[in-house]
Scaffold this motif. Structure first.
Motif, short mmCIF file in Angstrom:
data_model
loop_
_atom_site.label_atom_id
_atom_site.label_comp_id
_atom_site.label_asym_id
_atom_site.label_seq_id
_atom_site.Cartn_x
_atom_site.Cartn_y
_atom_site.Cartn_z
N GLY A 355 29.91 16.90 28.22
CA GLY A 355 30.25 15.57 27.72
C GLY A 355 29.02 14.84 27.20
O GLY A 355 29.09 14.13 26.19
N ALA A 356 27.88 15.02 27.87
CA ALA A 356 26.64 14.38 27.43
C ALA A 356 26.09 15.01 26.16
O ALA A 356 25.35 14.36 25.42
CB ALA A 356 25.60 14.46 28.55
N TYR A 357 26.42 16.27 25.88
CA TYR A 357 25.98 16.90 24.64
C TYR A 357 26.50 16.12 23.44
O TYR A 357 25.84 16.04 22.41
CB TYR A 357 26.48 18.35 24.58
N ASN A 358 27.65 15.49 23.62
CA ASN A 358 28.23 14.70 22.54
C ASN A 358 27.98 13.20 22.69
O ASN A 358 27.65 12.52 21.73
CB ASN A 358 29.74 14.96 22.47
N GLY A 359 28.11 12.70 23.93
CA GLY A 359 28.03 11.25 24.11
C GLY A 359 26.71 10.73 24.62
O GLY A 359 26.51 9.51 24.67
N GLY A 360 25.82 11.64 25.03
CA GLY A 360 24.54 11.20 25.57
C GLY A 360 24.56 11.16 27.09
O GLY A 360 25.62 11.12 27.71
N VAL A 361 23.38 11.15 27.68
CA VAL A 361 23.24 11.19 29.14
C VAL A 361 23.85 9.95 29.79
O VAL A 361 24.46 10.02 30.86
CB VAL A 361 21.76 11.32 29.53
N LYS A 362 23.72 8.79 29.14
CA LYS A 362 24.22 7.55 29.73
C LYS A 362 25.73 7.41 29.65
O LYS A 362 26.33 6.72 30.46
CB LYS A 362 23.54 6.35 29.05
N SER A 363 26.36 8.07 28.68
CA SER A 363 27.82 7.94 28.53
C SER A 363 28.44 9.26 28.09
O SER A 363 28.83 9.41 26.92
CB SER A 363 28.14 6.83 27.52
N PRO A 364 28.51 10.23 28.99
CA PRO A 364 29.15 11.50 28.64
C PRO A 364 30.58 11.29 28.14
O PRO A 364 31.31 10.45 28.69
CB PRO A 364 29.11 12.30 29.94
N ASN A 365 30.97 12.03 27.15
CA ASN A 365 32.29 11.90 26.54
C ASN A 365 33.28 12.82 27.25
O ASN A 365 33.25 14.03 27.06
CB ASN A 365 32.20 12.25 25.05
N PRO A 366 34.19 12.27 28.08
CA PRO A 366 35.12 13.13 28.83
C PRO A 366 36.10 13.87 27.93
O PRO A 366 36.50 15.00 28.25
CB PRO A 366 35.84 12.15 29.76
N ALA A 367 36.52 13.25 26.82
CA ALA A 367 37.45 13.93 25.91
C ALA A 367 36.79 15.15 25.28
O ALA A 367 37.41 16.22 25.13
CB ALA A 367 37.93 12.96 24.84
#
Length: 428
Positions: A355-367
């Motif tokens: 999730g962090a690969y897409n949304g970043g460490v602070k806000s991993p993207n669950p979708a």
């Protein structure tokens, strides 16, 4: 009567007899060529006759079960991948997936795998449905066929056998397979994923080109090397590649930009403010790493203590980063390094890391993480079964010059997973 007259009369009669025989032969040949002959015709009318059925007009075209052949393959894994894909798209549209069948048959050049769509026996409904599949590029063509009830039942059994063979658990897990075993199946998986990318299916002028077999083999080799080097879960690494770009080296999100305090070397400056500059931050290549993230990944590489001489030379990043000329093979290494760093940061939690690969460490993207997991589970199942079946096929070819027999549907899962789907009917 003199001898001369006798021989003259004898010669005349011989000539007349010969002429008569020749004339008779000519007449017989003419009669043979011109005499009316029975022509071999179908028992069924060439042109379908319309009928009224359930208060509507129907144009039946098959005396038995109506079907359409929509694809032919000579590779079992490729056939099964497209079979599953077509069923998945049909299910998404509310279709009956049991009417899509995968069959196999022996040919002089080896097994041939064919995908059929069972149709209504009505040209007025069958052709529009097949034409819709063709217009959406889910199939490239179709050929109408007719089956007997016995053939239909047999092909249903064949198709079910493929589902069982690829569905039961295998004794050999992905983690225990070496690169030599995985490479052929992985390359075919990468080709399939690129071919079924929505942008490729659109077939517009701007659509990316799917991977060739050579490109897929090279990328599969690189993925296996990088996954082993960084001790990555191969299935999740593949899931990231599928979610990002379906393994095609195409830059993305070309309009994305970020503000920075100052421009750096290789930056593409779009706008200058009083104390900041806006620079392009598009995503690069197969792994869709943005330009700024790539800078961060390069700093991780410079600090990394691993022995990079264990990687092939083409995968080793240079000591100095040139953002505008990064080789795509090196991007695979950067992607592996980023994923490894995220896994370490989240103590091995693959959902948060992906999730962090897409949304970043602070806000991993669950979708995004859920999408990666779906692909990872699919890739694991396909690769585990494909390598087992490939090994079985190779062993069979080595030990005997014969095609494998049909698997026994009553076999236990462990036994069935070692066998290949059928190529022959029992009554052939």
């Amino acid at each position: 009567m003199s001898a001369r007259k006798f021989f003259r009369r004898l010669l005349r009669q011989a000539v007349c007899l010969t002429a008569g025989l020749l004339a008779f032969g000519a007449c017989a040949y003419t009669d043979y060529r011109l005499w009316p002959m029975d022509l071999q015709t179908s028992r069924y009318p060439v042109l379908p006759a319309p009928v009224i059925r359930d208060n509507r007009l129907v144009l039946p075209f098959a005396p038995g079960v109506a079907s359409a052949k929509v694809a032919t393959f000579h590779d079992q894994l490729e056939a099964f991948l497209h079979f599953e894909y077509l069923r998945g798209r049909d299910a998404r549209d509310g279709g009956d997936t049991s009417r899509i069948l995968l069959t196999a048959a022996d040919t002089a050049s080896g097994p041939s795998y064919e995908i059929f769509v069972v149709c209504d026996n009505d040209l007025l409904t069958a052709v529009p449905r097949l034409s819709q599949l063709e217009s959406r590029n889910l199939i490239s063509h179709y050929d109408l066929n007719t089956w007997t009830a016995k053939d239909f039942a047999y092909y249903q059994q064949q198709s079910h056998t493929f589902d069982v063979a690829y569905g039961v658990p295998t004794e050999q897990k992905l983690e225990s397979l070496n690169s030599f075993q995985l490479l052929p199946a992985l390359a075919r998986f990468l080709v399939f994923k690129s071919q079924t990318d929505n942008r490729v299916l659109d077939r517009t002028d701007a659509a990316p080109r799917p991977l060739t077999r050579d490109q897929a083999t090279q990328l599969a080799t690189d993925i296996l090397e990088v996954a082993q080097f960084y001790s990555l879960p191969l299935d999740y690494f593949l899931g990231v590649g599928a979610m990002e770009n379906d393994y095609m080296a195409v830059d993305g999100d070309l309009t994305h930009a970020v503000w920075k305090k100052r421009a750096q070397r290789d930056d593409i400056v779009l706008r200058r403010g009083r104390k900041r500059v806006m620079v392009s931050n598009y995503a690069i290549g197969t792994w869709q790493i943005t330009r700024e993230t790539l800078r961060a990944a390069h700093q991780l590489y410079l600090k990394d203590k691993r022995d990079y001489t264990q990687l092939p030379a083409r995968l080793r990043p240079p000591r100095e980063l040139h953002l505008n000329s990064v080789d795509d093979a090196v991007l695979t290494t950067y992607a592996g390094l980023l994923l490894r760093g995220l896994l370490d940061h989240f103590d091995g939690d693959v959902d948060k890391a992906t999730g962090a690969y897409n949304g970043g460490v602070k806000s991993p993207n669950p979708a995004y993480a859920a999408g990666v997991k779906t692909v990872a589970e699919y890739a694991r199942r396909v690769l585990e079964h494909a390598t087992v079946l490939d090994a079985t096929s190779t062993s069979s070819n080595t030990q005997a010059e014969a095609q494998p027999s049909a698997p026994d549907l009553s076999a236990t899962p462990a036994t069935l997973s070692q066998q290949k789907p059928p190529y022959r009917r029992d009554d052939d």
